[in-house]
Scaffold this motif. Structure first.
Motif, PDB file in Angstrom:
ATOM      1  N   ARG A 186      10.419  69.955  58.703  1.00 29.76           N
ATOM      2  CA  ARG A 186       9.227  70.891  58.965  1.00 29.76           C
ATOM      3  C   ARG A 186       9.146  71.635  60.528  1.00 29.76           C
ATOM      4  NH1 ARG A 186       3.316  69.090  56.868  1.00 29.76           N
ATOM      5  NH2 ARG A 186       2.943  70.756  58.210  1.00 29.76           N
ATOM      6  N   GLN A 187       8.617  72.727  60.562  1.00 25.62           N
ATOM      7  CA  GLN A 187       8.726  73.013  62.019  1.00 25.62           C
ATOM      8  C   GLN A 187       7.149  73.605  61.949  1.00 25.62           C
ATOM      9  OE1 GLN A 187      11.201  76.237  63.542  1.00 25.62           O
ATOM     10  NE2 GLN A 187      11.060  75.181  65.457  1.00 25.62           N
ATOM     11  N   ASP A 188       6.380  73.273  62.872  1.00 24.71           N
ATOM     12  CA  ASP A 188       4.985  73.552  63.105  1.00 24.71           C
ATOM     13  C   ASP A 188       4.847  74.194  64.830  1.00 24.71           C
ATOM     14  OD1 ASP A 188       4.571  70.881  61.088  1.00 24.71           O
ATOM     15  OD2 ASP A 188       3.952  72.894  60.477  1.00 24.71           O
ATOM     16  N   LEU A 202      11.414  65.479  60.893  1.00 19.32           N
ATOM     17  CA  LEU A 202      12.178  65.047  59.554  1.00 19.32           C
ATOM     18  C   LEU A 202      11.242  64.598  58.535  1.00 19.32           C
ATOM     19  CD1 LEU A 202      15.188  64.798  58.541  1.00 19.32           C
ATOM     20  CD2 LEU A 202      15.198  62.355  59.287  1.00 19.32           C
ATOM     21  N   ILE A 203      11.422  65.120  57.481  1.00 18.60           N
ATOM     22  CA  ILE A 203      10.689  64.665  56.153  1.00 18.60           C
ATOM     23  C   ILE A 203      11.372  63.722  55.376  1.00 18.60           C
ATOM     24  CG2 ILE A 203       9.358  65.460  54.076  1.00 18.60           C
ATOM     25  CD1 ILE A 203       9.510  68.550  55.402  1.00 18.60           C
ATOM     26  N   TYR A 204      12.671  64.177  54.856  1.00 22.13           N
ATOM     27  CA  TYR A 204      13.271  63.256  54.272  1.00 22.13           C
ATOM     28  C   TYR A 204      14.950  63.488  54.402  1.00 22.13           C
ATOM     29  CZ  TYR A 204      10.372  60.884  50.548  1.00 22.13           C
ATOM     30  OH  TYR A 204       9.371  60.293  50.056  1.00 22.13           O
ATOM     31  N   GLU A 208      10.167  61.004  59.161  1.00 23.97           N
ATOM     32  CA  GLU A 208       9.028  60.817  59.932  1.00 23.97           C
ATOM     33  C   GLU A 208       7.796  61.354  59.128  1.00 23.97           C
ATOM     34  OE1 GLU A 208       9.552  63.310  63.707  1.00 23.97           O
ATOM     35  OE2 GLU A 208       7.711  62.589  64.321  1.00 23.97           O
ATOM     36  N   VAL A 209       7.747  62.199  58.397  1.00 17.64           N
ATOM     37  CA  VAL A 209       6.316  62.526  57.995  1.00 17.64           C
ATOM     38  C   VAL A 209       6.631  62.813  56.317  1.00 17.64           C
ATOM     39  CG1 VAL A 209       5.688  63.810  59.768  1.00 17.64           C
ATOM     40  CG2 VAL A 209       7.145  65.024  58.786  1.00 17.64           C
ATOM     41  N   PRO A 210       6.922  61.932  55.531  1.00 16.99           N
ATOM     42  CA  PRO A 210       7.554  62.194  54.082  1.00 16.99           C
ATOM     43  C   PRO A 210       6.142  62.108  53.338  1.00 16.99           C
ATOM     44  CG  PRO A 210       7.306  59.592  54.657  1.00 16.99           C
ATOM     45  CD  PRO A 210       7.122  60.426  55.757  1.00 16.99           C
ATOM     46  N   ASN A 211       4.887  61.783  53.788  1.00 16.39           N
ATOM     47  CA  ASN A 211       3.875  61.886  52.743  1.00 16.39           C
ATOM     48  C   ASN A 211       3.453  63.167  52.385  1.00 16.39           C
ATOM     49  OD1 ASN A 211       3.469  59.103  53.026  1.00 16.39           O
ATOM     50  ND2 ASN A 211       1.804  59.447  54.619  1.00 16.39           N
ATOM     51  N   THR A 216      16.145  63.106  66.981  1.00 14.43           N
ATOM     52  CA  THR A 216      14.771  63.200  67.005  1.00 14.43           C
ATOM     53  C   THR A 216      14.685  64.466  68.089  1.00 14.43           C
ATOM     54  OG1 THR A 216      14.031  61.078  67.110  1.00 14.43           O
ATOM     55  CG2 THR A 216      12.626  62.465  68.266  1.00 14.43           C
ATOM     56  N   PHE A 217      13.774  65.512  67.782  1.00 10.27           N
ATOM     57  CA  PHE A 217      13.766  66.713  68.520  1.00 10.27           C
ATOM     58  C   PHE A 217      12.608  66.798  69.365  1.00 10.27           C
ATOM     59  CE2 PHE A 217      16.829  69.806  66.381  1.00 10.27           C
ATOM     60  CZ  PHE A 217      17.310  68.893  65.424  1.00 10.27           C
ATOM     61  N   GLY A 218      12.837  67.500  70.334  1.00 11.74           N
ATOM     62  CA  GLY A 218      11.713  67.904  71.313  1.00 11.74           C
ATOM     63  C   GLY A 218      11.045  69.157  70.901  1.00 11.74           C
ATOM     64  N   LYS A 219       9.722  69.433  71.402  1.00  7.62           N
ATOM     65  CA  LYS A 219       9.070  70.440  70.977  1.00  7.62           C
ATOM     66  C   LYS A 219       9.458  71.659  71.381  1.00  7.62           C
ATOM     67  CE  LYS A 219       4.784  68.028  70.923  1.00  7.62           C
ATOM     68  NZ  LYS A 219       3.507  67.838  71.562  1.00  7.62           N
TER      69      LYS A 219
END
Lengths: 112, 113
Positions: free
Chosen positions: A36-38, A45-47, A59-62, B102-105
């Motif tokens: 996901r990109q915010d 990375l989600i899954y 990193e953010v699976p919830n 791992t990505f930077g912003k």
């Protein structure tokens, strides 16, 4: 050569609704990913799925679940959407031994 | 905690100018990648650097990996409007899984005609 294809491209959901983002790649890649990109947060990375039949949390699976249906397809499901899941979602894939990740064009999801 | 820090976050320059974008970390990476992302599209890989001190050139773009493999830079010579986009660095951790970057912003570059 389509590469990585994501559907839908745009979706608006109400809080609590569920939906599935579909992803397919035609490059015979073993590894597939959902990011996901915010704004101001970069790509997170989600899954990911290292190979058919395996999935692991990123990193953010919830709030998300995934299914590696076969080698080509990797879907992302939101069971009960929340406004915090408003984002742009990218599916990606790569050869297991390689460094190059190929991204889809993204899916814009808004949860109201 | 952001593992990879990119700077500057925003950069607006005139056509023909030179610029450098930085990607820094306190961690060692086995490889580092640079991507460019245009509006409405996914990131596209520009280059991968794997050796400390390595320099790679892609037309007007020069990429360098730090000697200690903790940082990298992207230098663009004589920028053109077509260079406009979001530039992302991504690192693969030494000893970590080959499956996760791992990505930077990102650095949002605008090149004005």
């Amino acid at each position: 050569n389509a590469g990585v294809t994501q559907t839908p491209k745009f979706q608006v959901l109400k809080t609590g609704q569920s939906m599935t983002l579909q992803c397919a790649q035609d490059m015979n890649h073993n590894s597939m990913y959902w990011y996901r990109q915010d704004p101001g947060m970069g790509l997170r990375l989600i899954y990911y799925s290292a190979s058919e039949g395996t999935t692991d949390k990123g990193e953010v699976p919830n709030g998300y679940n995934v299914s590696r249906l076969n080698k080509r397809e990797f879907s992302l499901r939101l069971e009960s959407a929340a406004p915090s899941q408003t984002s742009v979602y990218f599916c990606a894939s790569k050869v297991s031994s390689g460094n190059t990740i190929y991204f889809g064009e993204g899916s814009w999801l808004t949860v109201v | 905690t952001q593992l990879l820090e990119q700077s500057p976050q925003f950069l607006s320059i005139q056509e023909g100018e030179n610029l450098t974008v930085y990607c820094n970390s306190s961690s060692v990476f086995s490889s580092l990648q640079w991507y460019r992302q245009e509006p409405g599209e996914g990131p596209v890989l520009l280059v991968t650097v794997v050796t400390g001190g390595e320099v790679k050139k892609l037309k007007r773009l020069t990429f360098q990996f730090g000697d200690a493999r903790k940082d990298s830079s992207l230098h663009i010579t004589a920028a053109q409007p077509g260079d406009t986009g979001l530039y992302l660095c991504a690192g693969e951790r030494s000893g970590g899984s080959n499956y996760k970057l791992t990505f930077g912003k990102g650095t949002l570059l605008t090149v004005n005609p």
